[in-house]
Structure formats: C-alpha cells, structure tokens
Design a protein around this motif. Structure first.
Motif, PDB file in Angstrom:
ATOM      1  N   UNK A 227     -45.383 -54.928  25.118  1.00 49.93           N
ATOM      2  CA  UNK A 227     -45.970 -56.246  25.066  1.00 49.93           C
ATOM      3  C   UNK A 227     -47.516 -56.231  25.075  1.00 49.93           C
ATOM      4  N   UNK A 228     -47.853 -55.367  26.365  1.00 50.48           N
ATOM      5  CA  UNK A 228     -49.400 -55.530  26.620  1.00 50.48           C
ATOM      6  C   UNK A 228     -49.648 -54.133  26.835  1.00 50.48           C
ATOM      7  N   UNK A 229     -49.020 -53.218  26.482  1.00 49.88           N
ATOM      8  CA  UNK A 229     -49.580 -51.660  26.940  1.00 49.88           C
ATOM      9  C   UNK A 229     -49.065 -50.528  25.824  1.00 49.88           C
ATOM     10  N   UNK A 230     -49.473 -49.457  26.065  1.00 49.89           N
ATOM     11  CA  UNK A 230     -49.414 -48.346  24.904  1.00 49.89           C
ATOM     12  C   UNK A 230     -48.987 -47.242  25.540  1.00 49.89           C
ATOM     13  N   UNK A 231     -48.120 -46.337  24.848  1.00 49.91           N
ATOM     14  CA  UNK A 231     -47.361 -45.119  25.369  1.00 49.91           C
ATOM     15  C   UNK A 231     -47.663 -44.094  24.545  1.00 49.91           C
ATOM     16  N   UNK A 232     -47.815 -42.920  25.008  1.00 49.81           N
ATOM     17  CA  UNK A 232     -47.977 -41.685  24.098  1.00 49.81           C
ATOM     18  C   UNK A 232     -47.098 -40.350  24.883  1.00 49.81           C
TER      19      UNK A 232
END
Length: 440
Positions: A227-232
């Motif tokens: 919703x309000x974060x990103x992941x790699x």
C-alpha cells in the motif's frame, strides 16, 4: 527462497501473517489487504487471515491452479486450462467471471476489481470502475503483464508501459523515457517498474518514501509494491524494502537469503524461500523468521500418565539444526529461560488446565514458535459425560440405556463399562464403585 518457504512481517490484526501449520511446498503467494493466499506445488490453494467476505473460503474441489491473486477482500485463481475462478466480496461484481473470458495466462486483483491477461496479449477487467481502471485503452495490444489497485498498469512486449485509472497522485504519469521494462507492480497510489538492466524506477504518491529508490540498488530480479512501501528481490537472493514501516514491513530479518519470490499488499511483505515452506516475522505477534526454518521443538510431560490435579513437569527442548536455541519459553504470563541445552523445565499443576499454550522466543524476543500441548489425563471409569466427576448425571445416562444391546436404538456404547454388549446392573455397579470421585 527456492525451497518454497515464505516469510511475512507486518500488522497481524487478522492473523494474515500467522502461517497455517505444516504449510510447505509453496510456489506462489498473494497478499490482500488483510488476508493471504498461497499456491502449492500440487495446484491447490490455502488462504488465511480476515474472512469477513469469505475471501479465505476456498471453493470446493478447486485444483489444478497455476496462479493466484488477492484483492482488497476477494481472491482470484487461474487454472491450468486457462479458466478463472473468483470468490469473496462481490459488491462490484469482481467475482463474476464475464462470459467468454477464456484462454487466460495471467491475473491480477485490485481494490474491488479483477484484471486478466489473455493469451492473445489483450486485457479484460471488471468490477469497481470508479476511476476508469476497468476501461481498457482501445489500442492496447501485445501486453505482457498487468497489475492494479485503483489504477491499472500494463507492460507491453516492446518494454514500454501504459497506465490508466486513478491519477490523484500522478501514478498514471509515466516517467519520461521509461523503456526496457521487464516487470511492473502497482501499490495503492504508486507504481514501480523493473528494467532489463536490474534497476528500479517508481512514481506516484511518495509520502513515505515508497518511490525513493535506495541508493546503489541494482541487480534486482523482481519487485513488489504494498500500500505504501516497495520491495525488491536481488539476484543474490536478498531482499530490500523501503517506504512506510509502521508495522515493520520494511524490517528485513537479519540472515534472510535464498529468496526466490516476493509479494506485497496493504502493509505486508512476503517472500518465498527455496524449500516451499512458509515462515514469518514482525513486531506484532507475527511468528517465525526465515532463519528458523529448521527449528525443532519437543514438548513432553513427566510423568506421562498424570492424574488430574497432580503436579507435573513440562519439558521443552528447542534447537536449530541440532544447535540449542538461546531464548525463552512462555506459558500464560510466565516466562522461563532456555538453558545452555535449549531446555526448560516448568512445574505445573494439571488442575489448572488440560491444554497449555506454549510460546518460544529467540534471544531478541521474537516469537518463533507457538504450539498447544494437550495432556493425556486418564479418564475416570464411569465419567460418561466428561465433567471430571462420577455423579448422578452419569447414573441417569446409564438408566436411559438400561437393558439394551447394540441392536436396540436406545443402546449407548459408552454405558457398556464392562464390555459385554449389554447395559445392565454390572455397569451400574461400576459407576457406584467410583461414585463421587472427581478430578476437580
């Protein structure tokens, strides 16, 4: 990781991060707003977490599934034959599969709407269309992938991107010169793209830094957006996460490696490990970090044949790959340190309970195991209603079945205390011998 483990960390108010016991051989994971779905290697689906709209109620006989998606509170499955099944909240028709939707090769679930990618490279979408997120651009063809949450993003075969729907925070404003894209994801109000060179670009709402790519991030092979974060996910099997961290979803566990897949939704982060099992970590009773995949716990009681109300000792042993665990165990509100052998001896009185919930924590206070121990307390002969006392209630039960045999409809086998297949005076005598004996 390639073993199929899964790790999760986030707010856990609906149990969406507490993995079902013995969940292994997982090949894909999908995280909805407050529920989680796993696809196993055998083509079956498991779901847990919030279930107010039956989003975790797997349709009976659902098999041969090859892909899954989780929306706000609905779930979608793609079968090997190219057909789609959806269940959960259907207030916008997001679970009604339109006639003619066949030959599907990929699916996505947004906020109360569903998106499918067909074998011919075209897209279909249905459900909530308040921002036009289901209005597919007329000239959109040769699409490789699609994802959406209030807005929809599509990756074309030529490595360019198309976006439409809610653009309140610029999430549909594609960065100038964005080409050579190989993967796309959509968060609540931000989007991210993975380029062929292993770098990441993000745009849209950036109030928590979810679009601020960490300096030096490269060699990325997969991305996800919550919703309000990103992941790699990097080529070396490690994970990087950034953006909103109010529930610990960006606190990547130390030692987390060998990851093969990732996913994120709401304020949740998931990773799949290489052995196909699921584990989790976080700061709100979220259990089992990935480094404890090989945690072994044994709980026993001494003496084994304990009578109700007698003192006994619970014996807890915890180890990882044979190495004693450093940490604590907990029963109720009492905490007990594990000794150098990873063992705890806890004195109990069985009058308190027949079932004990046991929690095991590592040295950092992270909950890594939770299990229940049910005591094997011998039954009193004559306690027919299991109230731990032989009394007139048991006599009444025998009286109702008196002078009956197995062929009689009134026969009750629990009343045959001497095993002669007849309820008679000898059974009454058995009760009388233990009358008023109680474990209470």
């Amino acid at each position: 990781m390639e073993n199929g483990n899964v790790a999760a960390w986030r707010d856990n108010n609906y149990g969406q991060c507490i993995m079902p016991e013995e969940l292994t051989n997982v090949k894909a994971i999908a995280a909805g707003y407050s529920h989680t779905v796993a696809l196993k290697e055998d083509g079956t689906v498991v779901a847990w977490g919030r279930n107010d709209a039956d989003q975790c109620k797997i349709p009976s006989e659902l098999t041969n599934v090859k892909a899954i998606a989780a929306g706000y509170n609905h779930t979608v499955a793609l079968k090997e034959d190219g057909s789609v099944v959806a269940w959960g909240n259907n207030s916008y028709g997001q679970c009604y599969i339109p006639t003619g939707v066949t030959n599907i090769k990929a699916i996505a679930a947004g906020n109360c709407y569903t998106v499918v990618l067909k074998e011919d490279g075209t897209i279909a979408a249905w459900g909530n269309n308040n921002y036009g997120q289901c209005n597919i651009p007329a000239d959109l063809i040769n699409v490789k992938a699609a994802a959406g949450d209030g807005f929809t993003i599509a990756l074309k075969e030529d490595g360019t991107v198309a976006v439409w729907g809610n653009n309140k925070n610029g999430q549909c404003n594609i960065p100038a010169g964005l080409t050579n894209v190989k993967a796309i994801v959509a968060g609540d109000m931000h989007a991210a793209a993975l380029k062929e060179d292993g770098t990441v670009i993000a745009w849209g709402l950036n109030n928590y830094g979810q679009c601020d790519i960490p300096e030096g991030l490269k060699n990325v092979k997969a991305i996800a957006a919550g919703e309000r974060h990103s992941v790699a996910l990097k080529e070396d099997g490690t994970v990087v996460s950034w953006g909103y961290n109010g529930d610990g979803q960006c606190n990547i566990p130390g030692g987390l490696k060998d990851v093969v897949k990732i996913d994120a939704s709401s304020d949740t982060t998931y990773v799949i490990l290489e052995d196909g099992s699921i584990v989790g970590i976080g700061n709100k009773n979220i259990i089992i970090p990935s480094m404890y995949s090989f945690l072994n716990t044994e709980v026993s009681i001494s003496p084994e044949e304990i009578q109700k109300g007698e003192d006994a000792t619970l014996i807890i042993n915890a180890s990882i790959n044979g190495t004693p665990l450093i940490g604590t165990s907990e029963i109720g509100n009492a905490s007990y340190a594990l000794d150098v052998d990873g063992q705890t001896l806890i004195n109990i009185n069985t009058k308190a309970s027949d079932i004990y919930e046991i929690k095991i924590f590592d040295e950092n206070g992270t909950l890594i195991k939770k299990k229940n121990l049910k005591l094997a307390i011998p039954k009193i002969l004559g306690d027919l209603n299991n109230d731990l006392t032989v009394n007139m209630l048991d006599v009444i039960i025998v009286a109702k079945a008196f002078n009956t045999a197995p062929e009689d409809p009134e026969y009750n086998p629990i009343c045959d205390l001497n095993g002669d297949n007849v309820i008679n005076i000898s059974d009454i005598v058995k009760i009388a011998m233990n009358f008023n004996i109680s474990y209470l």
